[in-house]
Design an enzyme around this catalytic site. Structure first.
Site, PDB file in Angstrom:
ATOM      1  N   SER A   1      87.758  39.516  86.079  1.00  0.00           N
ATOM      2  CA  SER A   1      87.244  40.630  85.291  1.00  0.00           C
ATOM      3  C   SER A   1      87.918  40.770  83.924  1.00  0.00           C
ATOM      4  O   SER A   1      87.373  41.431  83.052  1.00  0.00           O
ATOM      5  CB  SER A   1      87.412  41.939  86.070  1.00  0.00           C
ATOM      6  OG  SER A   1      88.788  42.269  86.195  1.00  0.00           O
TER       7      SER A   1
ATOM      8  N   SER B   1      91.394  38.281  88.844  1.00  0.00           N
ATOM      9  CA  SER B   1      90.918  38.629  87.499  1.00  0.00           C
ATOM     10  C   SER B   1      91.786  38.187  86.338  1.00  0.00           C
ATOM     11  O   SER B   1      91.350  38.277  85.197  1.00  0.00           O
ATOM     12  CB  SER B   1      90.692  40.131  87.402  1.00  0.00           C
ATOM     13  OG  SER B   1      89.504  40.432  88.058  1.00  0.00           O
TER      14      SER B   1
ATOM     15  N   LYS C   1      94.085  45.119  78.227  1.00  0.00           N
ATOM     16  CA  LYS C   1      92.777  45.275  78.880  1.00  0.00           C
ATOM     17  C   LYS C   1      92.349  46.738  78.767  1.00  0.00           C
ATOM     18  O   LYS C   1      93.199  47.645  78.745  1.00  0.00           O
ATOM     19  CB  LYS C   1      92.927  44.825  80.344  1.00  0.00           C
ATOM     20  CG  LYS C   1      91.634  44.698  81.134  1.00  0.00           C
ATOM     21  CD  LYS C   1      91.904  44.076  82.517  1.00  0.00           C
ATOM     22  CE  LYS C   1      90.665  44.003  83.394  1.00  0.00           C
ATOM     23  NZ  LYS C   1      90.922  43.316  84.687  1.00  0.00           N
TER      24      LYS C   1
HETATM   25  N1  GLN Z   1      86.218  39.116  91.299  1.00  0.00           N
HETATM   26  C1  GLN Z   1      87.030  39.968  92.127  1.00  0.00           C
HETATM   27  C2  GLN Z   1      86.299  41.256  92.388  1.00  0.00           C
HETATM   28  O1  GLN Z   1      85.287  41.501  91.788  1.00  0.00           O
HETATM   29  C3  GLN Z   1      88.377  40.193  91.501  1.00  0.00           C
HETATM   30  C4  GLN Z   1      88.427  41.318  90.547  1.00  0.00           C
HETATM   31  C5  GLN Z   1      89.806  41.595  90.026  1.00  0.00           C
HETATM   32  O2  GLN Z   1      90.754  40.848  90.264  1.00  0.00           O
HETATM   33  N2  GLN Z   1      89.931  42.727  89.353  1.00  0.00           N
HETATM   34  O3  GLN Z   1      86.743  42.051  93.194  1.00  0.00           O
END
Ligand code: GLN
Length: 477
Positions: free
Chosen positions: A153, A177, A78
């Site tokens: 994400s 995410s 990532k």
């Molecule tokens: N959708 C969640 C957020 O925006 C999780 C994001 C993540 O796990 N990095 O905080």
């Protein structure tokens, strides 16, 4: 041509060792898929120039009889993971052109295991988002249906595997995410126990929630990647020594807890709920026990998450000030430079979280919001621990729906639709336990079969339970 889309890491490893193909041939097949699909999918932000050199080196090693758990296996990382000498932007304009000066512990573990690091994968800016649409470098599309999102994400980390651009990848999971994009792309995604994988060299989002986890096609591949990255690291003070972690072996029969009221929630697509129940029934028929569990605080998890995470975000992102890293937009005074840089460098969602976080931490509101949320976090943690006295794992769907259409969640101006997509995943991070998403079937949406995932949580450091129950789902779906 090697059929990357149907090739697991375990198979590829066996074929490399038998000399059926070389690591460099495997990489060429991956690169061909990327050349064909990445223009549309936008999963890779960059394919690293040195990938071919790495593959050639792996050819030589394999020929000489060397072995390593991931020798010659193409994987992606990532864009929020440091890899010395390579760019890393966390999907943000503010880090455009930033080159890593060190390598993250988890990435180094992949390198040490012989993996070929193919490139860096697209993501929501600083990992904030559930669809991949918050990237400053454009949304990632779902390789299974280009009108839909790949989930976020870690959108790119999922999409690269789903499109045949790598055999596995690493993402980060702060509130879902890894599991959400895994659910939307038909992959297995693991969020390890907090403290299992080092956070060193990973750009922090919310430090008490963040964990690195793998994306793969199968549970056994996920287990393999996890076994490479799960090593203690003195550079991360929350990393637990391996010999201090409880040992748990997979069992053949599980007691599966289900928070029934919560999974009957109308916010979850009715077809997803039906599929979930169908899978539970199949598991029961195989001799597993389904046991209702009571987690009264579960409905508050999302609110707790969206107070505590912005608070940690506002503190962690203070370092991006135009002085030390990446982009700098000069102003008349130093304060103006900070303001200009952060206003131009950060996208809307990041600015929203920094503002929210600063607010909940401010003098007059700290007790009402931050401290209150911290107390509820404690209560939820105790309830989950209590539930695990009676069950081995807790099951829920992974996501409230199959992959949404592009714009479906992101066009809501309040941001709430995007946040509500996280109700099923944030609990594992809030209480620190491991969780896995395993494909449990598909739903027909406008003529396309879209995958959906089943999620399991287990007690701290009981990842083995997740691999065991995950393989059951694979066998029964
Ligand atoms: N959708 C969640 C957020 O925006 C999780 C994001 C993540 O796990 N990095 O905080």
């Amino acid at each position: 041509m090697i059929d990357i889309k149907n090739l697991t890491i375990i198979d590829a490893r066996a074929k490399l060792m038998k000399g059926e193909f070389k690591a460099s041939e495997l990489l060429e097949a991956v690169l061909a898929n990327i050349a064909e699909k990445n223009g549309e999918v936008n999963a890779y932000l960059e394919v690293f120039e040195d990938a071919r050199t790495q593959a050639k080196a792996a050819d030589v090693l394999i020929e000489s009889g060397a072995t390593a758990p991931l020798l010659g296996i193409p994987v992606a990382i990532k864009d929020n993971m440091l890899y010395e000498g390579h760019l890393a932007t966390a999907g943000s304009k503010i880090l455009e052109g930033y080159k890593s000066t060190m390598t993250a512990h988890a990435v180094q573990a992949l390198v040490n295991a012989g993996a070929i690091i193919v490139g860096r994968a697209n993501m929501d800016e600083f990992a904030m988002g559930s669809t991949g649409e918050n990237s400053a470098y454009g949304a990632t599309k779902n390789p299974l249906d280009l009108n839909r999102v790949a989930g976020g994400s870690s959108s790119g980390s999922a999409a690269v595997v789903a499109m045949g651009g790598a055999l596995g990848s690493l993402g980060t999971d702060t509130g879902g995410s890894v599991r959400t994009p895994a659910s939307h792309t038909g992959l297995v995604g693991l969020k390890p126990t907090y403290g299992a994988v080092s956070r060193s060299g990973i750009m922090a989002m919310a430090s008490s929630f963040d964990q690195v986890g793998p994306f793969t096609k199968t549970v056994t591949d996920a287990e393999l990647l996890y076994s490479v990255i799960d090593k203690q690291d003195p550079e991360d003070m929350t990393s637990v020594p391996n010999d201090a972690r409880p040992t748990a072996w997979a069992k053949s029969h599980f007691k599966i807890g289900v928070p029934e009221d919560f999974v009957n929630n109308e916010g979850i697509d009715a077809d997803v709920r039906a599929k979930f129940k169908e899978m539970l029934a199949k598991m029961e028929a195989k001799g597993h026990k389904i046991i209702p569990v009571s987690l009264p605080t579960l409905p508050a998890a999302l609110a707790v998450y969206y107070v505590l995470v912005p608070a940690e975000v506002s503190s962690n992102l203070a370092r991006y000030d135009g002085v030390r890293y990446g982009v700098r937009v000069p102003g008349e005074t130093l304060l103006d430079t900070y303001k200009n840089t952060r206003a131009e460098g950060f996208g809307e969602e990041v600015r929203r979280r920094v503002l929210l976080g600063t607010y909940v931490l401010s003098a007059g509101y700290y007790d009402a919001y931050y401290n209150k949320a911290a107390l509820v976090r404690r209560k939820l943690t105790d309830e989950v621990a209590e539930a695990f006295k009676g069950v081995d794992v807790i099951a829920m769907p992974s996501a409230v729906s199959p992959a949404p259409k592009i714009g479906e969640l992101s066009e809501d101006p309040t941001g709430m639709k995007m946040y509500l997509a996280d109700i099923l995943t944030v609990t594992a991070n809030t209480v620190g336990v491991p969780a896995i998403s395993v494909p449990m079937g598909t739903l027909d949406r406008e003529g396309k079969d879209l995958p959906i995932g089943m999620q399991f949580m287990a007690p701290h450091f009981h990842e083995q339970y997740l691999f065991g129950i995950g393989r059951e789902v694979e066998a029964l779906r």
